[in-house]
Design a protein around this motif. Structure first.
Motif, PDB file in Angstrom:
ATOM      1  N   PRO A 259       0.829  -1.209   0.000  1.00 42.61           N
ATOM      2  CA  PRO A 259       0.000   0.000   0.000  1.00 42.61           C
ATOM      3  C   PRO A 259       0.865   1.262   0.000  1.00 42.61           C
TER       4      PRO A 259
ATOM      5  N   MET B 291      -6.533   2.906   3.606  1.00 42.60           N
ATOM      6  CA  MET B 291      -5.339   2.475   2.883  1.00 42.60           C
ATOM      7  C   MET B 291      -4.126   3.331   3.250  1.00 42.60           C
TER       8      MET B 291
ATOM      9  N   ALA C  78      -0.790   1.764   4.962  1.00 40.74           N
ATOM     10  CA  ALA C  78       0.543   1.993   4.407  1.00 40.74           C
ATOM     11  C   ALA C  78       1.501   2.503   5.476  1.00 40.74           C
TER      12      ALA C  78
ATOM     13  N   ALA D  24      -8.820  -3.686   3.210  1.00 43.11           N
ATOM     14  CA  ALA D  24      -7.406  -4.049   3.306  1.00 43.11           C
ATOM     15  C   ALA D  24      -7.172  -5.267   4.182  1.00 43.11           C
TER      16      ALA D  24
END
Length: 117
Positions: A5, A35, A39, A58
């Motif tokens: 991500p 997201m 990440a 996710a």
């Protein structure tokens, strides 16, 4: 192999958060914030011993330790997107978050908040 991500830039994340704070329940905003924070988590705690799931947006592996490749991971953390975003932004603490966390290393309290907000 799943793509790693990629976080949003600071201004874009701030804009998404502003819309969420104003009451937006837009799926695109929920996904973008989820997201982004995923990440940040993966960058902050790389590894493969804990699977973090934020359905439907996710599922990633993080935290150093034994690599998981098949079946049920040894540690799983799962919550909804709204809880994840509040936790990631420091608006909710780990102990108060509604989540399912099982297995060794599934206490991720030390990693939060992920982003100011």
């Amino acid at each position: 192999m799943a793509r790693r991500p990629v976080p949003l830039d600071r201004e874009e994340f701030a804009a998404v958060c502003a819309r969420l704070d104003a009451g937006s329940t837009d799926r695109a905003d929920l996904k973008a914030a989820t997201m982004h924070l995923i990440a940040v988590l993966v960058a902050k705690a790389p590894g493969n011993s804990v699977e973090v799931r934020i359905p439907p947006f996710a599922a990633v592996q993080c935290i150093e330790g034994a690599r998981h490749t098949r079946g049920t991971p040894p540690a799983v953390v799962e919550m909804d997107a709204e809880t994840w975003i509040a936790l990631g932004r420091g608006r909710l603490d780990w102990a108060s978050a509604t989540k399912r966390a099982s297995g060794e290393r599934s206490d991720l309290a030390h990693l939060f908040p992920l982003a100011p907000g």
